[in-house]
Design a protein around this motif. Sequence first.
Motif, PDB file in Angstrom:
ATOM      1  N   VAL A   1       0.847  -1.198   0.000  1.00  0.00           N
ATOM      2  CA  VAL A   1       0.000   0.000   0.000  1.00  0.00           C
ATOM      3  C   VAL A   1       0.879   1.243   0.000  1.00  0.00           C
ATOM      4  CG1 VAL A   1      -1.699   1.315   1.324  1.00  0.00           C
ATOM      5  CG2 VAL A   1      -1.983  -1.148   1.052  1.00  0.00           C
ATOM      6  N   ARG A   2       1.944   1.225   0.769  1.00  0.00           N
ATOM      7  CA  ARG A   2       2.862   2.374   0.835  1.00  0.00           C
ATOM      8  C   ARG A   2       3.506   2.628  -0.535  1.00  0.00           C
ATOM      9  NH1 ARG A   2       3.873   7.006   2.835  1.00  0.00           N
ATOM     10  NH2 ARG A   2       3.464   6.239   4.908  1.00  0.00           N
ATOM     11  N   GLN A   3       3.988   1.574  -1.197  1.00  0.00           N
ATOM     12  CA  GLN A   3       4.600   1.737  -2.519  1.00  0.00           C
ATOM     13  C   GLN A   3       3.593   2.292  -3.527  1.00  0.00           C
ATOM     14  OE1 GLN A   3       5.794  -2.385  -2.772  1.00  0.00           O
ATOM     15  NE2 GLN A   3       7.967  -1.823  -2.757  1.00  0.00           N
ATOM     16  N   LEU A   4       2.384   1.772  -3.465  1.00  0.00           N
ATOM     17  CA  LEU A   4       1.319   2.238  -4.354  1.00  0.00           C
ATOM     18  C   LEU A   4       1.034   3.717  -4.110  1.00  0.00           C
ATOM     19  CD1 LEU A   4      -0.480   1.046  -6.533  1.00  0.00           C
ATOM     20  CD2 LEU A   4      -2.002   0.237  -4.747  1.00  0.00           C
ATOM     21  N   VAL A  58      -5.285   5.528  -0.563  1.00  0.00           N
ATOM     22  CA  VAL A  58      -5.128   4.355  -1.418  1.00  0.00           C
ATOM     23  C   VAL A  58      -5.910   3.153  -0.878  1.00  0.00           C
ATOM     24  CG1 VAL A  58      -3.446   2.676  -2.285  1.00  0.00           C
ATOM     25  CG2 VAL A  58      -2.939   5.117  -2.374  1.00  0.00           C
ATOM     26  N   SER A  59      -5.927   2.979   0.430  1.00  0.00           N
ATOM     27  CA  SER A  59      -6.575   1.794   1.028  1.00  0.00           C
ATOM     28  C   SER A  59      -8.027   1.609   0.598  1.00  0.00           C
ATOM     29  CB  SER A  59      -6.462   1.830   2.549  1.00  0.00           C
ATOM     30  OG  SER A  59      -5.129   1.612   2.919  1.00  0.00           O
ATOM     31  N   ARG A  66      -5.575  -8.540  -1.530  1.00  0.00           N
ATOM     32  CA  ARG A  66      -4.682  -7.998  -0.497  1.00  0.00           C
ATOM     33  C   ARG A  66      -4.233  -9.155   0.387  1.00  0.00           C
ATOM     34  NH1 ARG A  66      -7.909  -4.255   3.012  1.00  0.00           N
ATOM     35  NH2 ARG A  66      -9.534  -5.732   2.526  1.00  0.00           N
ATOM     36  N   ARG A  67      -2.970  -9.103   0.792  1.00  0.00           N
ATOM     37  CA  ARG A  67      -2.493 -10.093   1.754  1.00  0.00           C
ATOM     38  C   ARG A  67      -1.339  -9.507   2.543  1.00  0.00           C
ATOM     39  NH1 ARG A  67       2.203 -12.641   0.527  1.00  0.00           N
ATOM     40  NH2 ARG A  67       2.950 -12.506  -1.605  1.00  0.00           N
ATOM     41  N   GLU A  74       0.361  -6.325   0.974  1.00  0.00           N
ATOM     42  CA  GLU A  74       0.755  -6.375  -0.425  1.00  0.00           C
ATOM     43  C   GLU A  74      -0.477  -6.527  -1.306  1.00  0.00           C
ATOM     44  OE1 GLU A  74       5.180  -8.309  -0.235  1.00  0.00           O
ATOM     45  OE2 GLU A  74       3.494  -9.690  -0.406  1.00  0.00           O
ATOM     46  N   ILE A  75      -0.453  -5.846  -2.437  1.00  0.00           N
ATOM     47  CA  ILE A  75      -1.558  -5.882  -3.387  1.00  0.00           C
ATOM     48  C   ILE A  75      -1.088  -6.622  -4.627  1.00  0.00           C
ATOM     49  CG2 ILE A  75      -3.278  -4.506  -4.624  1.00  0.00           C
ATOM     50  CD1 ILE A  75      -3.058  -4.026  -1.493  1.00  0.00           C
TER      51      ILE A  75
END
Length: 146
Positions: free
Chosen positions: A57-60, A71-72, A86-87, A97-98
């Motif tokens: 999520v942070r990278q996205l 983003v979430s 998502r996992r 991670e997406i």
Amino acid sequence: MTDTANPLALESQVCFALSVAARSVIAAYRPVLEPVGLTHPQYLVMLALWENEPLSVRQLADLLALEPATVSPLVKRLEALGYVARRRSDTDERVVEITLTDTGRELRSYAETIPGTMMQRLGMTPDDLRDLHRTMSALISATRDQ
């Protein structure tokens, strides 16, 4: 028409032109994205994933120049559509991670038609778009340096 005598004339303001242009372009995407149930922000998430999967999520958020809290909900809606999963990371359970689902990967073939469709809708050539992108990138860079 710009009014050089009045530096505060609305039609002379770059910020006004950018604001109207952004809303107008995003609105032009709406009928192109509706058949696959995507909003423009969701489309941007999918573009990032098609290019860089998997992403946290942070990278996205970093790629999209958004906050993770923004983003979430986008990811949750894409998950409800069956396009992403998502996992928790195997190496750090705090990291979500997406990844794309098979349906999300298959959607890419439709998405590959979107740039050409939008170029036609906007009446622009590839060279026009490259020039515009270069100008917009310079503006983004200049504002980040502030």
